[in-house]
Design a protein around this motif. Structure first.
Motif, PDB file in Angstrom:
ATOM      1  N   VAL A 182       0.887  -1.059  -0.101  1.00 57.98           N
ATOM      2  CA  VAL A 182      -0.075   0.150   0.071  1.00 57.98           C
ATOM      3  C   VAL A 182       0.916   1.101   0.235  1.00 57.98           C
ATOM      4  CG1 VAL A 182      -1.773   1.362   1.176  1.00 57.98           C
ATOM      5  CG2 VAL A 182      -1.885  -1.283   1.183  1.00 57.98           C
ATOM      6  N   ALA A 256      -6.202   8.097   7.252  1.00 57.45           N
ATOM      7  CA  ALA A 256      -6.593   6.663   6.951  1.00 57.45           C
ATOM      8  C   ALA A 256      -7.330   6.118   8.292  1.00 57.45           C
ATOM      9  CB  ALA A 256      -5.176   5.963   6.746  1.00 57.45           C
ATOM     10  N   LEU A 258      -7.790   2.069   9.729  1.00 64.03           N
ATOM     11  CA  LEU A 258      -7.288   0.586   9.327  1.00 64.03           C
ATOM     12  C   LEU A 258      -8.044  -0.433   9.923  1.00 64.03           C
ATOM     13  CD1 LEU A 258      -5.440  -1.896   8.486  1.00 64.03           C
ATOM     14  CD2 LEU A 258      -3.956  -1.425  10.136  1.00 64.03           C
ATOM     15  N   ILE A 287      -8.287   7.476   3.483  1.00 65.50           N
ATOM     16  CA  ILE A 287      -8.683   6.103   2.890  1.00 65.50           C
ATOM     17  C   ILE A 287      -8.976   5.165   3.983  1.00 65.50           C
ATOM     18  CG2 ILE A 287      -7.202   6.025   0.892  1.00 65.50           C
ATOM     19  CD1 ILE A 287      -5.146   4.676   2.433  1.00 65.50           C
ATOM     20  N   LEU A 289      -8.601   0.859   5.102  1.00 65.97           N
ATOM     21  CA  LEU A 289      -8.114  -0.253   4.809  1.00 65.97           C
ATOM     22  C   LEU A 289      -8.696  -1.579   5.489  1.00 65.97           C
ATOM     23  CD1 LEU A 289      -5.507   2.079   5.476  1.00 65.97           C
ATOM     24  CD2 LEU A 289      -4.430   0.463   3.762  1.00 65.97           C
ATOM     25  N   HIS A 291      -8.008  -5.302   6.403  1.00 64.76           N
ATOM     26  CA  HIS A 291      -7.118  -6.638   6.045  1.00 64.76           C
ATOM     27  C   HIS A 291      -7.597  -7.665   6.577  1.00 64.76           C
ATOM     28  CE1 HIS A 291      -3.027  -8.191   7.343  1.00 64.76           C
ATOM     29  NE2 HIS A 291      -3.001  -8.469   6.015  1.00 64.76           N
ATOM     30  N   THR A 340      -8.153  -4.715  -4.109  1.00 62.62           N
ATOM     31  CA  THR A 340      -7.656  -5.602  -3.545  1.00 62.62           C
ATOM     32  C   THR A 340      -6.363  -6.010  -3.862  1.00 62.62           C
ATOM     33  OG1 THR A 340     -10.096  -6.599  -3.078  1.00 62.62           O
ATOM     34  CG2 THR A 340      -8.254  -7.976  -2.581  1.00 62.62           C
ATOM     35  N   VAL A 349      -5.325  -7.007   1.427  1.00 61.37           N
ATOM     36  CA  VAL A 349      -5.908  -5.653   1.996  1.00 61.37           C
ATOM     37  C   VAL A 349      -6.844  -5.334   0.871  1.00 61.37           C
ATOM     38  CG1 VAL A 349      -3.839  -4.377   1.193  1.00 61.37           C
ATOM     39  CG2 VAL A 349      -5.260  -3.453   3.036  1.00 61.37           C
ATOM     40  N   THR A 351      -8.577  -1.870  -0.064  1.00 58.99           N
ATOM     41  CA  THR A 351      -8.671  -0.222   0.088  1.00 58.99           C
ATOM     42  C   THR A 351      -9.558   0.637  -0.704  1.00 58.99           C
ATOM     43  OG1 THR A 351      -7.009  -0.135  -1.461  1.00 58.99           O
ATOM     44  CG2 THR A 351      -6.149  -0.173   0.695  1.00 58.99           C
ATOM     45  N   ARG A 353     -11.490   4.917  -1.026  1.00 57.74           N
ATOM     46  CA  ARG A 353     -11.217   6.025  -0.768  1.00 57.74           C
ATOM     47  C   ARG A 353     -12.694   6.827  -0.483  1.00 57.74           C
ATOM     48  NH1 ARG A 353      -6.609   8.916  -0.890  1.00 57.74           N
ATOM     49  NH2 ARG A 353      -5.570   7.196  -2.014  1.00 57.74           N
TER      50      ARG A 353
END
Ligand SMILES: C[S@@+](CC[C@H](N)C(=O)[O-])C[C@H]1O[C@@H](n2cnc3c(N)ncnc32)[C@H](O)[C@@H]1O
Length: 356
Positions: A182, A256, A258, A287, A289, A291, A340, A349, A351, A353
């Protein structure tokens, strides 16, 4: 008269070179191998708990020395070693036993990527057929006798520490992959929701000096995350902040968010809520993410990820996701252009936006 497919009729026709008896032409080994496979987990977990891998990593040893160090009897040790040799985890050179490269890389405590924290949990929390049957019949997590696992961790710091170390154990390697695949060059502040030990944040901070990470987790877990950040020399840029991802809005001023192994712990409605909260907290262009160990859209594996789904039944209220479902959940929460990428091994992962 027995029919030609009746086992009683085949004795005289048996050929020693034939892999399958004529009366049983379908090979049974695939089924048998699945039946017996659980012993591999047991052998691995017991060898981790006994300290066998740490001992053999120092130097190859003969059986007598291993017995002395582990304090075990000859018959069980031989059986354990034989199983580990057949699994290609240990090998024998003359009278000495040594680790194979995979074992030396991932089964020795203290080495990066050590999987022992996770494997060791099996000694107390093995996914037994009984536990799975209970989960099938009751559809509720049963690992701590029905208590919500996160409440159990909040009440018992030692349980929280063991679980967090186990999570660190499985997350370290894919974390390094995530930090590589990433592009975090445009990110300044990352919120690691339910970040546990901070394994992913630490990997990102190591590769991307522009990123400051906040591990947002239960208070009892934050104490463990701080120890990992201190040990990594990254305490300045990986901080831990106690909070409750369901009871509180997501903290602001992060570009971001996660969610690593978070969505798979709760039902889809709660996952959808977390994605909405992530969207509300992020600025335009921020963003998110996700996982996870994904399963294929058509439900066919990979086998390891399909099997993890069974662990989810006894540990959590959740399940493993496929890429298409996650993309739809992200779109519903207002995110655009889900992508992906594989991070490492069985991990990916996804991601997306805010603001397209
Ligand atoms: C499966 S672990 C994932 C840990 C980490 N993200 C990783 O991938 O290694 C789930 C984490 O969510 C945390 N958690 C559970 N309930 C929470 C809540 N209500 N608020 C914040 N964190 C929570 C747990 O303490 C645990 O660290």
């Amino acid at each position: 008269m027995p029919s030609p497919t009746d086992p009683r009729s085949t004795r005289s026709r048996h050929r020693p070179d034939a892999p399958n008896p004529v009366g049983f032409p379908q090979d049974d080994r695939r089924i048998y191998d699945y039946y017996i496979a659980g012993r591999q987990s047991a052998a691995l977990a017991v060898a981790v708990r006994a300290g066998l891998f740490d001992l053999l990593d120092v130097s190859p040893r003969p059986e007598t020395e291993i017995r002395e160090h582990l304090g075990c009897a000859a018959r069980p040790l031989r059986a354990l070693l034989a199983a580990l040799i057949a699994m290609d985890i240990v090998r024998r050179d003359g009278d000495r036993y040594e680790l194979t490269p995979d074992a030396s890389s991932y089964l020795v405590e203290g080495k990066p990527g050590w999987l022992g924290g996770l494997i060791d949990l099996e000694v107390e929390h093995f996914l037994s057929p009984r536990a799975l049957l209970d989960a099938l019949q009751r559809d509720e997590s049963s690992v701590y006798r029905g208590q919500d696992p996160w409440e159990a961790h909040a009440e018992d710091p030692e349980k929280a520490r063991r679980f967090t170390r186990a999570m660190h154990s499985i997350s370290e390697r894919p974390a390094a992959g995530l930090a590589e695949v990433v592009d975090f060059s445009g990110v300044t502040n990352l919120l690691d929701v339910g970040g546990g030990s901070g394994a992913i944040s630490l990997a990102i901070a190591r590769v991307w000096p522009n990123v400051r990470c906040t591990v947002w987790d239960l208070e009892v877990v934050c104490a463990v995350a701080r120890e990992y950040a201190d040990a990594a020399g990254l305490a300045e840029r990986v901080i831990a902040r106690p909070g409750d991802m369901f009871a509180e809005p997501f903290p602001l001023r992060h570009d971001a968010v996660l969610l690593s192994q978070i969505l798979h712990d709760w039902p889809p409605e709660k996952g959808a809520l977390l994605l909405e909260k992530a969207h509300a907290a992020l600025p335009d262009g921020g963003i998110v993410l996700i996982h996870e160990k994904l399963v294929a859209d058509d439900g066919r594996g990979p086998l390891a990820n399909a099997l993890v789904n069974l662990d989810m039944l006894v540990w959590t209220e959740g399940q493993q996701y496929d890429e298409r479902t996650l993309a739809a959940m992200l779109a519903n929460a207002g995110f655009a252009a889900a992508e992906t990428r594989r991070t490492a091994g069985y991990w990916s992962v996804v991601t997306a936006r805010k603001g397209g």
